[in-house]
Enzyme design. Structure first.
Site: not given
Ligand code: ADP
Length: 403
Positions: A12, A19, A96, A185, A213-215, A217, A246, A289, A335, A338, A389
């Site tokens: 990736n 990665k 990817r 995604h 899907h809340l990362g 992005g 964003r 966090r 992230g 979850e 993924e």
């Molecule tokens: P990406 O792949 O889009 O870079 P991820 O899916 O790894 O992102 O998500 C990263 C985000 O997840 C971090 O910016 C943070 O906001 C959130 N995150 C990660 N661990 C935690 C946690 N323990 N509690 C709350 N939010 C978290």
């Protein structure tokens, strides 16, 4: 490929990172995982964990000039554990690729024509596709004999009906410039919607799922019977939910205003909306966090950023409930999805009339497994489904080279 070749290397390649995971497809075991960050800087960092050897994470710091050097460093780390790219057990490399346009709706074995088409899509994915292309070229140079497969972030969304994918702008202009909703995604939305069906003990064809899907992005999708029917990201990953950096949805006239009234250039507006907006623009932090910590301390800006994030999320849950007609499950992943119980709780709060609720004690459980967090009486299952993924890319790659 020999009969013993059961391993897939997943790459990736991001704009300044790579990665990777080496996965044994017999049982999905991770043999090695790692990450190269800050490529092109003096402080590049490679973190490699040889899981198969039971080894500890090895970290090296020091300038890694480009993706070519990064992949060579990765190959050296793998070779040190007897997992080198020259291994006869390696069946394929799965890449990817962020944007597959209209042409690539399935995983695709990469040849020159495919690479050219991925290049042709650079204008619609200027941040992502160039890094993906470099990763592919370098991997091809290292193992020219090995099948290299592109798995596209956009592919899962290709089933969207025309009325969901087309923007309401002049048709000729849109078509001339390939402007439409592609969505991203997709690998995660595909994996998570399938896993959610499994969690409910059903076949994907039997269930309607809203995937969140809340990362860093973030995107939402409406999946009806295993097929994506709508998604929140568009021509680029900028549209939709509020994200780490964003803006997500915004009146497009804001951009004219920034140009005409604020005197900003197109590149400045691009950077503002992609890198300095969303949570970081609203409160200075993009890590959920940190935002929660600040809220606990009474920080008003962090509170407002959180509320804006949740309000948008709720609007999409509502919109996709209407699009689907019947919702069987809402699945949180990535992230934030979850890990951030307060986000899940707030996003579903007040939706009891829609059959959605979160049980506080189930929501507080921390686990790597897919799980339900809704109370038994709720009509709609609310679930936390960790995304994977890399495994999805490896499975699609392996299936294709064995077809
Ligand atoms: P990406 O792949 O889009 O870079 P991820 O899916 O790894 O992102 O998500 C990263 C985000 O997840 C971090 O910016 C943070 O906001 C959130 N995150 C990660 N661990 C935690 C946690 N323990 N509690 C709350 N939010 C978290």
């Amino acid at each position: 490929m020999t009969a013993t070749a059961t391993r897939v290397l997943v790459l990736n390649s991001g704009s300044s990172s790579v990665k990777y995971q080496l996965i044994d497809m017999n049982d999905g075991t991770r043999l090695a995982v790692g990450l190269v960050e800050r490529i092109g800087e003096q402080t590049s960092r490679l973190a490699h964990t040889p899981l198969a050897a039971g080894g500890d994470k090895r970290e090296t710091e020091g300038a890694i000039a480009d993706h070519d050097a990064a992949l060579k460093a990765v190959a050296a780390e793998l070779a040190a554990d007897g997992l080198g790219l020259d291994s006869p057990q390696l069946a394929a490399i799965g890449h990817r690729v962020v944007h597959g346009g209209l042409k690539f709706t399935e995983p695709t074995v990469i040849d020159d024509a495919v690479l050219k088409e991925i290049e042709r899509l650079v204008p619609v994915a200027p941040l992502h596709n160039p890094a993906n292309i470099t990763g592919i070229r370098t991997a091809q140079a290292m193992r020219p004999d090995l099948p290299q497969v592109a798995v596209f972030d956009t592919a899962f969304h290709a089933t969207m009906p025309e009325y969901a994918a087309r923007y309401a702008i002049d048709v000729e202009t849109a078509d001339a410039h390939r402007i439409r909703r592609y969505g991203f995604h997709g690998t995660s939305h595909a994996y998570v919607s399938r896993k959610t069906a499994a969690l409910l003990g059903k076949d994907p064809s039997e269930v309607n799922v809203i995937v969140l899907h809340l990362g860093n992005g973030a995107s939402a999708s409406a999946v009806a019977g295993g097929r994506c029917v709508d998604t929140s990201m568009g021509l680029t990953p900028l549209e939709g939910l509020v994200m780490g950096t964003r803006s997500g949805d915004i009146d497009p006239a804001v951009t004219f205003h920034l140009k005409r009234v604020a005197g900003m250039s197109t590149d400045e507006i691009d950077a503002l909306l992609n890198k300095k907006s969303g949570l970081i623009g609203l409160c200075g932090d993009n890590d959920m966090r940190e935002i929660r910590r600040r809220i606990d301390e009474g920080d008003e800006r962090a509170r407002l950023a959180f509320d804006i994030y949740i309000h948008r999320l709720k609007k999409y849950i509502g919109a996709y409930s209407a699009v689907l007609g019947r919702v069987d499950a809402v699945a949180f992943t990535a992230g934030v999805g979850e890990n951030a119980a307060p986000v899940r709780e707030a996003a579903v709060a007040g939706l009891e009339e829609m059959g959605m609720a979160v049980d506080a004690s189930l929501n507080a459980v921390r686990s790597d497994e897919p799980r339900l967090i809704s109370p038994e009486y709720a009509r709609v299952a609310v679930a936390v489904v960790p995304t994977d993924e890399e495994l999805e890319i490896a499975q699609q790659t392996y299936a294709l080279v064995n077809a």
